[in-house]
Design a protein around this motif. Structure first.
Motif, mmCIF file in Angstrom:
data_model
loop_
_atom_site.group_PDB
_atom_site.id
_atom_site.type_symbol
_atom_site.label_atom_id
_atom_site.label_comp_id
_atom_site.label_asym_id
_atom_site.label_seq_id
_atom_site.Cartn_x
_atom_site.Cartn_y
_atom_site.Cartn_z
ATOM 1 N N CYS A 1 20.214 -4.778 -19.079
ATOM 2 C CA CYS A 1 21.456 -4.699 -19.855
ATOM 3 C C CYS A 1 22.309 -5.946 -19.614
ATOM 4 O O CYS A 1 22.361 -6.459 -18.494
ATOM 5 N N TYR B 1 25.372 -6.410 -19.285
ATOM 6 C CA TYR B 1 26.482 -6.234 -18.350
ATOM 7 C C TYR B 1 26.033 -5.967 -16.920
ATOM 8 O O TYR B 1 26.840 -5.941 -16.008
ATOM 9 N N TYR C 1 32.244 -2.986 -12.725
ATOM 10 C CA TYR C 1 32.296 -3.360 -14.129
ATOM 11 C C TYR C 1 32.381 -2.099 -14.980
ATOM 12 O O TYR C 1 32.116 -1.003 -14.499
ATOM 13 N N ALA C 2 32.807 -2.243 -16.232
ATOM 14 C CA ALA C 2 33.056 -1.087 -17.099
ATOM 15 C C ALA C 2 32.477 -1.331 -18.486
ATOM 16 O O ALA C 2 33.199 -1.647 -19.430
ATOM 17 N N PRO C 3 31.169 -1.179 -18.631
ATOM 18 C CA PRO C 3 30.554 -1.412 -19.936
ATOM 19 C C PRO C 3 30.838 -0.286 -20.927
ATOM 20 O O PRO C 3 31.118 0.850 -20.545
ATOM 21 N N VAL C 4 30.753 -0.626 -22.192
ATOM 22 C CA VAL C 4 30.802 0.353 -23.272
ATOM 23 C C VAL C 4 29.409 0.350 -23.899
ATOM 24 O O VAL C 4 28.926 -0.693 -24.346
ATOM 25 N N LEU C 5 28.768 1.504 -23.905
ATOM 26 C CA LEU C 5 27.418 1.608 -24.448
ATOM 27 C C LEU C 5 27.448 1.606 -25.969
ATOM 28 O O LEU C 5 28.497 1.794 -26.592
ATOM 29 N N GLY D 1 29.303 4.233 -27.773
ATOM 30 C CA GLY D 1 30.744 4.301 -27.556
ATOM 31 C C GLY D 1 31.171 4.847 -26.207
ATOM 32 O O GLY D 1 32.357 4.796 -25.860
ATOM 33 N N ARG D 2 30.235 5.370 -25.415
ATOM 34 C CA ARG D 2 30.612 5.866 -24.087
ATOM 35 C C ARG D 2 30.942 4.699 -23.170
ATOM 36 O O ARG D 2 30.257 3.684 -23.177
ATOM 37 N N ARG D 3 32.014 4.850 -22.375
ATOM 38 C CA ARG D 3 32.441 3.823 -21.424
ATOM 39 C C ARG D 3 32.252 4.379 -20.018
ATOM 40 O O ARG D 3 32.554 5.542 -19.759
ATOM 41 N N PHE D 4 31.762 3.535 -19.121
ATOM 42 C CA PHE D 4 31.526 3.947 -17.747
ATOM 43 C C PHE D 4 32.154 2.952 -16.786
ATOM 44 O O PHE D 4 32.120 1.748 -17.016
ATOM 45 N N ASP D 5 32.740 3.467 -15.725
ATOM 46 C CA ASP D 5 33.186 2.628 -14.624
ATOM 47 C C ASP D 5 32.059 2.606 -13.618
ATOM 48 O O ASP D 5 31.705 3.647 -13.057
#
Length: 105
Positions: A61, A63, A78-82, A85-89
Motif C-alpha cells: 500500500c 501509505y 499514519y491515517a490512511p483512507v481506504l 472511504g474507511r479511515r484508520f489510525d
C-alpha cells in the motif's frame, strides 16, 4: 513463562474487547496474527500477504510504513483512507515476541 503468557493474552483480550483492531505483520508482509475486530473488518488473512488480502492491492500500500519500521526507524503513525472511504489510525511498531520471531504491530 506461564504468567507472562497470561499477561500477554489478557492484554490482547483487553484490546479486542475495546474493539481496537490489531494485527502483526512480518517483514515479508505476511500476516502473522489478527485479533477478532480485525478479522471482522477484513476477513481472516493470517498466513497471507497483508497488502493483497487486507489492502486489496498487488503491491504494498502506498501509505504503508512497514519497511521503515522493520529497518529500525522506530514507531510510525499514519491515517490512511481506504478506497471504500474507511479511515484508520495506524500505529506501527516493532514487535519481538520471541528469539526467533519478529514483526510489526
Amino acid at each position: 513463562l506461564r504468567n507472562e503468557a497470561g499477561r500477554h493474552r489478557a492484554l490482547i483480550e483487553g484490546i479486542s474487547n475495546a474493539d481496537i483492531m490489531l494485527f502483526v505483520v512480518d517483514g515479508d508482509y505476511r500476516v502473522r496474527y489478527m485479533n477478532a475486530p480485525m478479522v471482522a473488518a477484513f476477513g481472516n488473512a493470517v498466513g497471507k500477504t497483508c497488502y493483497r488480502d487486507v489492502g486489496g492491492s498487488d503491491t504494498p500500500c502506498s501509505y504503508c510504513e512497514l519497511s521503515r519500521v522493520v529497518e529500525g526507524h522506530g514507531l510510525a503513525r499514519y491515517a490512511p483512507v481506504l478506497a471504500d472511504g474507511r479511515r484508520f489510525d495506524i500505529v506501527a511498531q516493532p514487535y519481538h515476541p520471541g528469539p526467533f520471531e519478529a514483526g510489526v504491530f
